[in-house]
Write an enzyme that holds these catalytic residues in place. Sequence first.
Site, PDB file in Angstrom:
ATOM      1  N   ALA A  68       0.825  -1.203   0.000  1.00 58.11           N
ATOM      2  CA  ALA A  68       0.000   0.000   0.000  1.00 58.11           C
ATOM      3  C   ALA A  68       0.862   1.256   0.000  1.00 58.11           C
ATOM      4  O   ALA A  68       1.977   1.266   0.531  1.00 58.11           O
ATOM      5  CB  ALA A  68      -0.905   0.000   1.237  1.00 58.11           C
ATOM      6  N   GLY A 113       0.644  -5.840   0.089  1.00 59.64           N
ATOM      7  CA  GLY A 113      -0.207  -5.826  -1.093  1.00 59.64           C
ATOM      8  C   GLY A 113       0.532  -6.152  -2.370  1.00 59.64           C
ATOM      9  O   GLY A 113      -0.074  -6.592  -3.349  1.00 59.64           O
ATOM     10  N   GLU A 116       0.357  -9.808  -2.505  1.00 58.58           N
ATOM     11  CA  GLU A 116      -1.037 -10.139  -2.819  1.00 58.58           C
ATOM     12  C   GLU A 116      -1.337  -9.880  -4.293  1.00 58.58           C
ATOM     13  O   GLU A 116      -2.096 -10.627  -4.922  1.00 58.58           O
ATOM     14  CB  GLU A 116      -1.972  -9.341  -1.905  1.00 58.58           C
ATOM     15  CG  GLU A 116      -1.898  -9.814  -0.460  1.00 58.58           C
ATOM     16  CD  GLU A 116      -2.649  -8.935   0.511  1.00 58.58           C
ATOM     17  OE1 GLU A 116      -3.508  -9.459   1.240  1.00 58.58           O
ATOM     18  OE2 GLU A 116      -2.379  -7.717   0.540  1.00 58.58           O
ATOM     19  N   GLU A 136       1.810  -7.630   7.380  1.00 57.49           N
ATOM     20  CA  GLU A 136       0.728  -6.850   7.967  1.00 57.49           C
ATOM     21  C   GLU A 136       0.541  -7.071   9.473  1.00 57.49           C
ATOM     22  O   GLU A 136       0.251  -6.134  10.215  1.00 57.49           O
ATOM     23  CB  GLU A 136      -0.589  -7.159   7.235  1.00 57.49           C
ATOM     24  CG  GLU A 136      -0.720  -6.494   5.879  1.00 57.49           C
ATOM     25  CD  GLU A 136      -0.071  -7.266   4.749  1.00 57.49           C
ATOM     26  OE1 GLU A 136      -0.311  -6.924   3.578  1.00 57.49           O
ATOM     27  OE2 GLU A 136       0.676  -8.235   5.035  1.00 57.49           O
TER      28      GLU A 136
END
Length: 263
Positions: A68, A113, A116, A136
């Site tokens: 992010a 992310g 991901e 995270e």
Amino acid sequence: MADESFPVEVEQRGHVVIWTIDREMRRNSLSRPTLFALGKLAREAATNPSIRAIVLTGKGDKAFCAGADLKERKDMTENDIRVQVELYRSELGAIDRSPKPVVAALNGVAFGGGLELALVCDLRIAAPHAEVALLETTLGIIPAAGGTQRLPRVVGEARAKEMILLGRKLSAEEALAWGLVHRVIPAGTNLVDEAMAFIEPVVNGAPLAQAAALEAIDRSFGVTLDIGLELEKISYDKVLVSEDRREALAAFAEKRRPKFNGR
């Protein structure tokens, strides 16, 4: 200087389109415009007959995607962040559902992310210096862009828990040993060129069959084997009547390479 309203470079080489996240100064992090750009490109590629495969990478040699964009996120309210997480699902989901095989070319770190994002791709190759992690829980949150769901499906529950609960970073070679990446390229070689060579069988293969195979695999998750086999049959029926199947049989009989047209 990247266009921050659409920070993804697009290059097409033959039947392969290359998407490069162009935010090198921000470690190719996932801003809201980046998410929208990736979703738009994935939806367009799905219906573009000139595209048979997709390579997704990051600008530079430091980061595929560091997750992010924390500078963007620091001024967000809790509800703003909930909306952002939904964008991860809708926009990155368009890559996950792509009928065109997608390979993530990890040119550096893929954290949070970023990993991901790599997990929504069908295949993953890595530069020797790449690292992957879901960090995270060390920040008081969880991987909420699909990490808790997709990672166990790739590496198994035990290893996924180890990565997520310990915030463990894996080197490229460790990721290869765990089955998280399919190939680590030789040092000194060009990552995108290696990705192109890796997916050459896809580019020269039968597009309808590849899309049907992806569909059958993706539909199998969350259903019993019997249901999965029935869904597989539906996907098979789509290619059974294709011109590509008849071309493959003719090429075999004539001892030549088939020429697939996606029909």
